[in-house]
Design a protein around this motif. Sequence first.
Motif, PDB file in Angstrom:
ATOM      1  N   THR A  28       3.139  -6.459  24.099  1.00 14.37           N
ATOM      2  CA  THR A  28       2.413  -5.561  24.995  1.00 14.37           C
ATOM      3  C   THR A  28       1.997  -6.303  26.259  1.00 14.37           C
ATOM      4  O   THR A  28       1.374  -7.352  26.188  1.00 14.37           O
ATOM      5  CB  THR A  28       1.153  -5.026  24.289  1.00 14.37           C
ATOM      6  N   SER A  29       2.365  -5.736  27.379  1.00 13.05           N
ATOM      7  CA  SER A  29       1.967  -6.331  28.651  1.00 13.05           C
ATOM      8  C   SER A  29       2.113  -5.295  29.744  1.00 13.05           C
ATOM      9  O   SER A  29       3.019  -4.468  29.702  1.00 13.05           O
ATOM     10  CB  SER A  29       2.820  -7.553  28.994  1.00 13.05           C
ATOM     11  N   ASP A  30       1.228  -5.351  30.724  1.00 13.88           N
ATOM     12  CA  ASP A  30       1.392  -4.498  31.893  1.00 13.88           C
ATOM     13  C   ASP A  30       1.468  -5.344  33.161  1.00 13.88           C
ATOM     14  O   ASP A  30       1.029  -4.924  34.220  1.00 13.88           O
ATOM     15  CB  ASP A  30       0.281  -3.453  31.993  1.00 13.88           C
ATOM     16  N   ARG A  31       1.991  -6.554  33.002  1.00 13.04           N
ATOM     17  CA  ARG A  31       2.160  -7.426  34.154  1.00 13.04           C
ATOM     18  C   ARG A  31       3.592  -7.934  34.163  1.00 13.04           C
ATOM     19  O   ARG A  31       3.969  -8.759  33.323  1.00 13.04           O
ATOM     20  CB  ARG A  31       1.215  -8.630  34.074  1.00 13.04           C
TER      21      ARG A  31
ATOM     22  N   SER B 115       1.041  -1.941  36.226  1.00  9.86           N
ATOM     23  CA  SER B 115       0.584  -0.804  35.422  1.00  9.86           C
ATOM     24  C   SER B 115       1.773   0.019  34.970  1.00  9.86           C
ATOM     25  O   SER B 115       2.852  -0.011  35.583  1.00  9.86           O
ATOM     26  CB  SER B 115      -0.386   0.073  36.215  1.00  9.86           C
ATOM     27  N   ASN B 116       1.564   0.772  33.901  1.00 11.78           N
ATOM     28  CA  ASN B 116       2.628   1.633  33.405  1.00 11.78           C
ATOM     29  C   ASN B 116       3.004   2.652  34.467  1.00 11.78           C
ATOM     30  O   ASN B 116       2.129   3.259  35.094  1.00 11.78           O
ATOM     31  CB  ASN B 116       2.176   2.346  32.129  1.00 11.78           C
TER      32      ASN B 116
ATOM     33  N   THR C 273       5.656   0.448  30.381  1.00 11.00           N
ATOM     34  CA  THR C 273       5.026  -0.458  29.409  1.00 11.00           C
ATOM     35  C   THR C 273       5.170   0.044  27.976  1.00 11.00           C
ATOM     36  O   THR C 273       5.159  -0.761  27.043  1.00 11.00           O
ATOM     37  CB  THR C 273       3.536  -0.653  29.725  1.00 11.00           C
ATOM     38  N   LYS C 274       5.310   1.353  27.814  1.00 11.49           N
ATOM     39  CA  LYS C 274       5.479   1.874  26.447  1.00 11.49           C
ATOM     40  C   LYS C 274       6.827   1.470  25.877  1.00 11.49           C
ATOM     41  O   LYS C 274       6.946   1.125  24.699  1.00 11.49           O
ATOM     42  CB  LYS C 274       5.305   3.384  26.453  1.00 11.49           C
TER      43      LYS C 274
ATOM     44  N   ARG D 142       8.394  -1.091  27.031  1.00 11.57           N
ATOM     45  CA  ARG D 142       8.491  -2.538  27.305  1.00 11.57           C
ATOM     46  C   ARG D 142       9.766  -2.817  28.090  1.00 11.57           C
ATOM     47  O   ARG D 142      10.572  -3.696  27.736  1.00 11.57           O
ATOM     48  CB  ARG D 142       8.411  -3.356  26.025  1.00 11.57           C
TER      49      ARG D 142
ATOM     50  N   SER E 112      11.491  -2.938  32.178  1.00 11.98           N
ATOM     51  CA  SER E 112      11.457  -2.840  33.625  1.00 11.98           C
ATOM     52  C   SER E 112      12.888  -2.785  34.138  1.00 11.98           C
ATOM     53  O   SER E 112      13.800  -3.343  33.516  1.00 11.98           O
ATOM     54  CB  SER E 112      10.726  -4.034  34.239  1.00 11.98           C
TER      55      SER E 112
END
Lengths: 115, 114
Positions: free
Chosen positions: B28-31, B51-52, B67-68, B70, B72
């Motif tokens: 889990t990460s939002d960066r 952010s998501n 982010t859900k 995971r 990008s």
Amino acid sequence: DAMVIQNPRYQVTQFGKPVTLSCSQTLNHNVMYWYQQKSSQAPKLLFHYYDKDFNNEADTPDNFQSRRPNTSFCFLDIRSPGLGDAAMYLCATSGVTRGLYYGYTFGSGTRLTVV
Amino acid sequence: ELKVEQNPLFLSMQEGKNYTIYCNYSTTSDRLYWYRQDPGKSLESLFVLLSNGAVKQEGRLMASLDTKARLSTLHITAAVHDLSATYFCAVDPGSGGSNYKLTFGKGTLLTVNP
């Protein structure tokens, strides 16, 4: 107005001869990092300082040491360089100041050659 | 242990074409960060996604973060030769303290051909 400054840009050292790479920052960031990047590979974290606290990655060889005498400076010492230590060494900083998060700022790197 | 996987690792494109580079990560990460690296040079920051649902665009490059899932993506529109470089994604767990540190994917070597 370089913010993370690495010296020297190129360093040639002899096999087994101790070498020190330096990094300075003008950002007043509290975290400083050293990454090793070998040819055609991703940067790999060696260690980092969170303020004065040293955090070593589990797989960083003992041959690599670091010093951070103050907020602005951080040094990477290689005690006995081997041919396999030839790489680009990247210094980076990050910080959180008054609740504001600042991302990562990388220096220009030092390319180390071992002969 | 955080793992970051990029694909493809090698991408050869024709000028004018579109393509997407994918970056999956294991925790889990939002960066999430995207960097460009030219041969012999340091890393150049392209995008910081915090952010998501974040989407950022600069010129012919657009990056997004889910982010859900995971995941990008870095989308290239109408590629030009000057975009030839290695592109890295990197993830920061963002859980504070000594966990502020980047883990990189293996990178995507992009070659744009005339």
